[in-house]
Motif scaffolding. Structure first.
Motif, PDB file in Angstrom:
ATOM      1  N   ASP A 259       0.628  -1.230   0.032  1.00  0.00           N
ATOM      2  CA  ASP A 259       0.065   0.068  -0.025  1.00  0.00           C
ATOM      3  C   ASP A 259       0.799   1.201  -0.107  1.00  0.00           C
ATOM      4  O   ASP A 259       0.533   2.302  -0.503  1.00  0.00           O
TER       5      ASP A 259
ATOM      6  N   LEU B 169       4.012   1.557  -1.069  1.00  0.00           N
ATOM      7  CA  LEU B 169       4.443   1.693  -2.391  1.00  0.00           C
ATOM      8  C   LEU B 169       3.604   2.190  -3.558  1.00  0.00           C
ATOM      9  O   LEU B 169       4.153   3.264  -4.311  1.00  0.00           O
ATOM     10  N   LEU B 170       2.488   1.553  -3.469  1.00  0.00           N
ATOM     11  CA  LEU B 170       1.597   2.215  -4.463  1.00  0.00           C
ATOM     12  C   LEU B 170       0.883   3.661  -4.091  1.00  0.00           C
ATOM     13  O   LEU B 170       0.938   4.407  -5.092  1.00  0.00           O
TER      14      LEU B 170
ATOM     15  N   LEU C 100       3.449   5.924  -5.495  1.00  0.00           N
ATOM     16  CA  LEU C 100       3.492   6.042  -6.915  1.00  0.00           C
ATOM     17  C   LEU C 100       2.173   6.826  -7.349  1.00  0.00           C
ATOM     18  O   LEU C 100       1.534   6.851  -8.652  1.00  0.00           O
TER      19      LEU C 100
ATOM     20  N   PHE D 197      -1.229   6.229  -6.155  1.00  0.00           N
ATOM     21  CA  PHE D 197      -2.305   5.390  -6.363  1.00  0.00           C
ATOM     22  C   PHE D 197      -3.109   5.758  -5.015  1.00  0.00           C
ATOM     23  O   PHE D 197      -2.905   5.918  -3.633  1.00  0.00           O
TER      24      PHE D 197
ATOM     25  N   ILE E 262       5.348  -4.900  -8.587  1.00  0.00           N
ATOM     26  CA  ILE E 262       4.185  -3.966  -7.929  1.00  0.00           C
ATOM     27  C   ILE E 262       4.108  -2.765  -9.031  1.00  0.00           C
ATOM     28  O   ILE E 262       3.056  -2.262  -9.409  1.00  0.00           O
TER      29      ILE E 262
ATOM     30  N   LYS F  34      -9.922  -3.330   0.145  1.00  0.00           N
ATOM     31  CA  LYS F  34      -9.428  -3.020  -1.273  1.00  0.00           C
ATOM     32  C   LYS F  34     -10.654  -3.062  -2.223  1.00  0.00           C
ATOM     33  O   LYS F  34     -10.813  -2.151  -3.054  1.00  0.00           O
TER      34      LYS F  34
ATOM     35  N   ARG G 275     -13.714   4.599  -5.767  1.00  0.00           N
ATOM     36  CA  ARG G 275     -13.022   5.300  -6.528  1.00  0.00           C
ATOM     37  C   ARG G 275     -13.818   5.358  -8.044  1.00  0.00           C
ATOM     38  O   ARG G 275     -13.945   6.396  -8.845  1.00  0.00           O
TER      39      ARG G 275
END
Lengths: 247, 123
Positions: A239, A241-242, A245, A247, B90, B114, B121
């Protein structure tokens, strides 16, 4: 040895042998024979020595080869079978467990629905707001609930026992995997011995080896995540890392 | 909502199906790798894909790329549930347009979080 001598006995030796024998000098004749045989003997001994050494080496190598042969033709196929057994047993256990769990879900659902049916009237009863007609209906609902719960808890109990028993794979597969680990260790030792015999340092080879990855870097489950910095350790890492980026 | 669960292990498909059912998804189909999944997606009106990464045949990441490359499928949200845990992978999945990434072993709570995030979204 004389230059003239191309065979194993020279003409002079033969002549002197005849002279000694004719004159009855047996001891001298024997000495000539010994002299003739001597060079042959020392060469023979050297040759026998060489052959013995070769035989010894061959036997040692043969032992190593035959073990490697056993490993390749018997132990490794056996290990494959063992590992397939692990896959089968773990799959069976997972399915048995899920069979039971999937059977429990609707039972719990039914009980929870019946509780929901009883609940409003029960609350009214507790607040002394229930009339006689509603009370009779509540009694019938509670009767159903009690009977059903009594019956279904037995079902749930039996299904939970199935879940419990399905875990016996751990013991069996654990034993099998331990045997395979022993085999891997033996193969490793044999290979290191062979490398050593060929004069290749095992450490040097170890340094150069990298984890083998497939297409798209696939590697499967990482078993030593804490020792590596190219992998995430858990979902939080993913999470983070994303989100870094965007996210 | 029609969901496609893609994993080469039937037990993992079964786990994911049970969890999804618990979260209210009842219309669930299964495929055992990307090459089986893709024609199903092209032939059906799926709303959501949950896929493993490492599968024989077509891998999950390639399925994701194929979905994003197909104009009729590119809108479908894709959630990866995988044991693949390299940072590079990833990033690769993010760049390919994944909507969520869950590493195995995972929990029911993680899946719920998730899914909520993905549909929040999209809403």
């Amino acid at each position: 040895m004389s230059i003239a001598m191309t065979g194993q006995i020279s003409l002079e030796q033969a002549k002197s042998l005849v002279v000694f024998l004719e004159s009855g000098q047996q001891a001298e004749a024997d000495a000539v024979i010994a002299e003739i045989q001597n060079p042959i003997n020392s060469e023979l001994f050297a040759e026998i020595g060489k052959l013995t050494r070769q035989l010894h080496d061959s036997l040692t190598n043969f032992q190593l080869d035959s073990r490697l042969n056993d490993l390749a033709t018997a132990d490794i196929p056996d290990a494959k079978e063992r590992l397939n057994y692990v896959i089968t047993r773990t799959e069976e256990a997972a399915n048995k467990t899920m069979d039971a769990v999937e059977a429990i879900f609707p039972v719990v659902e039914t009980i929870s629905e019946q509780v929901a049916t009883v609940n409003p009237s029960w609350t009214k009863l507790m607040n002394n707001e229930l009339d006689l007609k509603e009370f009779k209906s509540l009694c019938l609902d509670i009767d159903i609930l009690l009977k059903n719960t009594g019956k279904e808890t037995k079902t749930i109990h039996s299904l939970m026992t199935d879940v419990l028993m399905a875990q016996d794979f751990q013991d069996l597969t654990g034993q099998v995997i331990r045997k395979v680990i022993d085999l891997v260790r033996e193969v490793e030792d044999s290979l290191i011995n062979m490398l050593t015999a060929f004069g290749i340092s095992a450490e040097k080879v170890q340094e150069q080896s990298l984890p083998k990855v497939g297409e798209n870097l696939v590697e499967g489950p990482i078993v030593n995540a804490e020792n590596r910095d190219d992998v995430v350790e858990d979902q939080d890492d993913v999470d983070d890392l994303l989100s870094s980026l965007g996210f | 909502m029609k969901v496609l669960v893609v994993d080469d292990f039937s037990t993992m498909r079964r786990i994911v199906k049970n969890l999804l059912r618990d979260l209210g998804f009842t219309n669930i189909s299964e495929a055992d790798d990307g090459s089986t999944a893709l024609p199903m997606l092209q032939g059906g009106d799926f709303d959501f894909v949950v896929t493993d990464w490492n599968m024989p045949g077509m891998q999950g990441i390639d399925l994701l790329k194929a979905i994003r490359a197909d104009a009729s499928l590119s809108h479908i949200p894709v959630l990866l549930i995988t044991a693949e845990a390299k940072k590079e992978q990833i990033v690769m999945a993010a760049q390919a347009g994944v909507n969520g990434y869950i590493v195995k072993p995972f929990t029911a709570a993680t899946l719920k979080t998730k899914l909520d995030k993905i549909f929040e979204r999209l809403a």
